[in-house]
Design an enzyme around this catalytic site. Structure first.
Site, mmCIF file in Angstrom:
data_model
loop_
_atom_site.group_PDB
_atom_site.id
_atom_site.type_symbol
_atom_site.label_atom_id
_atom_site.label_comp_id
_atom_site.label_asym_id
_atom_site.label_seq_id
_atom_site.Cartn_x
_atom_site.Cartn_y
_atom_site.Cartn_z
ATOM 1 N N LYS A 167 0.863 -1.189 0.000
ATOM 2 C CA LYS A 167 0.000 0.000 0.000
ATOM 3 C C LYS A 167 0.890 1.227 0.000
ATOM 4 C CE LYS A 167 -4.530 0.708 0.109
ATOM 5 N NZ LYS A 167 -5.567 -0.096 -0.529
ATOM 6 N N ASP A 227 -6.795 4.309 -4.997
ATOM 7 C CA ASP A 227 -7.495 4.164 -3.715
ATOM 8 C C ASP A 227 -8.188 5.516 -3.483
ATOM 9 O OD1 ASP A 227 -7.681 2.216 -1.285
ATOM 10 O OD2 ASP A 227 -7.204 4.107 -0.327
#
Length: 447
Positions: free
Chosen positions: A128, A168
């Site tokens: 991430k 995201d």
């Protein structure tokens, strides 16, 4: 019990090292409770200290993004990429641009991503990344300039077989396009280094819809397992972004009555249920509006309520699709008091630990995001496959594959989550099923 001291020892070790990282510690705590007993029953897992290794990122990259905006002013932001585990494939996980982004949030998301990706059955590790850059109120040009500067730093750490970021929060098709363009210019290579790309340059059909649609496919599998249907159920959805809107759309197509959408400023409530046309309008316009839900209320699509969350509204199914820790213990009690019997997470860790515990204690169906919102990353994995073969599959084929992956994740959760009686602990099932796949891959490859 032997595993309890083992749990205490590992959690204390992590807590001491990462004391201020509350989101990361919360995510680890939730998973450790389920996986430590499995590890203790497996000699190889213990010998290779798999549990401790699975909790720690393989690599954390931090960089400063110094960039010049369109007015000629210098701005300085922070950037990160957490490359958590690559035992099952290239690191895979989104990039988030938001002022609240910090290392703890990204470590929690990267850790969760490893388990989510393992559940899909596709060859993907977990990672991430992101920045504390706030794109709200920025011009297109400033967003492009920031994305290019961000990629100039990130590009040396990623690649189609190394680390494949995606979008995201606040990183959508526009941002992915700018990021990809800069990567291609710097590396002189056209490769599947990012997912969520435009259809014209290696993107995939169904990617935009995948997380929301996948959530409803998982709900459908849950209903089937319980001999019931989505048709006729009242559904409360939080969020007003990509995931929430596409989940709402698919739920209405399946006959569900979606009564809420929400954002950080309040709630849209429609007692009779939002219709297909209203949700489609929101999908087409939400990116260009300051508050799409208030606009919907002004167009007679529902009632706007300031500063309220959906969880006090009576419903059969709750789908939290906004952000982490949005659904508290009090919210969970309100849902239970109003007869809610199913909670499936569309966002990552939207339910607090106490809310999760209450759902499981009351034995209602509670499905964690690592299982129920895995549709997005599943489609990203399919996009990677298409890029590797230089082809593009049709939308209906990909939708069928998405449905199949979500159904198989459900089966894995049921298989590992069975408890006494007929109750399925989906959280335990998801954690254990993913852990076994990750642990086996790590043991097979040695230290």
């Amino acid at each position: 019990m032997a595993h309890q001291s083992n749990f205490d020892e590992i959690y204390s070790f992590l807590k001491e090292k990462f004391e201020g990282e509350s989101e990361y510690l919360q995510a680890v705590h939730e998973v450790l409770e389920d996986i430590v007993p499995i590890s203790n029953a497996h000699d190889d897992y213990k010998a290779f200290d798999i549990v401790r290794r699975i909790c720690l990122p393989e690599r954390v990259i931090y960089f400063t993004v110094s960039w010049m905006n369109s007015k000629g002013e210098i701005e300085v932001n922070q950037g990160w990429r957490v490359q958590h585990n690559s035992a099952m494939g290239p690191y895979k996980g989104g990039l988030r641009f938001h002022p609240t982004v910090n290392l703890s949030v990204l470590k929690f998301l990267a850790f969760e991503q490893c388990f989510k990706n393992a559940l899909t059955g596709l060859p993907m590790g977990g990672g991430k990344g992101g920045s504390d850059f706030n794109p709200k109120g920025r011009t297109d040009r400033d967003i492009m300039l920031f994305c290019q500067s961000f990629m100039r730093e990130l590009q040396r750490h990623i690649g189609a077989n190394t680390d494949v970021p995606a979008g995201d929060i606040n990183v959508g098709a526009r941002e992915i396009g700018y990021l990809y363009g800069e990567y291609r210019r710097l590396n002189n290579r056209f490769e599947g280094v990012l997912t969520g790309k435009g259809l014209e340059f290696g993107g995939s059909y169904v990617r935009t819809e995948a997380t929301g649609f996948g959530l409803i496919y998982f709900l459908e599998a849950v209903c089937k397992h319980q001999d019931t249907y989505i048709d006729g159920k009242t559904i409360a959805v939080s969020g007003a972004g990509n995931v929430a809107l596409h989940a709402a759309l698919k739920a209405t197509e399946k006959g569900g009555k979606v009564v809420t959408l929400s954002n950080s400023r309040g709630l849209l409530h429609n007692e009779k249920g939002l219709n297909h046309t209203a949700i489609k309008w929101a999908i087409e316009n939400h990116a260009s509006r300051n508050n799409i839900l208030k606009d919907m209320a002004e167009n007679d699509m529902g009632d706007w309520i300031d500063n309220k969350k959906p969880w006090h509204i009576a419903c059969d199914v709750a789908l939290p699709c906004a952000t982490q820790n949005e659904l508290t213990e009090d919210d969970a009690r309100a849902l239970l008091d109003n007869g809610c019997s199913m909670v499936l997470e569309g966002a990552n860790m939207p339910c607090t630990n106490k809310a999760q515990a209450l759902f499981i204690e009351e034995k209602i169906t509670y499905v964690p995001g690592k299982a129920s919102n895995a549709g997005g990353v599943a489609l990203s994995g399919l996009e990677m496959g298409q890029n590797a073969m230089f082809n593009q599959r049709e939308a209906d084929v990909l939708d069928e594959q998405l449905y199949s992956i979500m159904t198989s994740i459900h089966e894995r959760c049921v298989s590992e989550g069975k408890t006494e009686g007929d109750f399925i602990n989906y959280m335990k099932g998801a954690n254990i099923a993913a852990f076994r796949r990750l642990a086996d891959a790590m043991v097979a490859q040695g230290v």
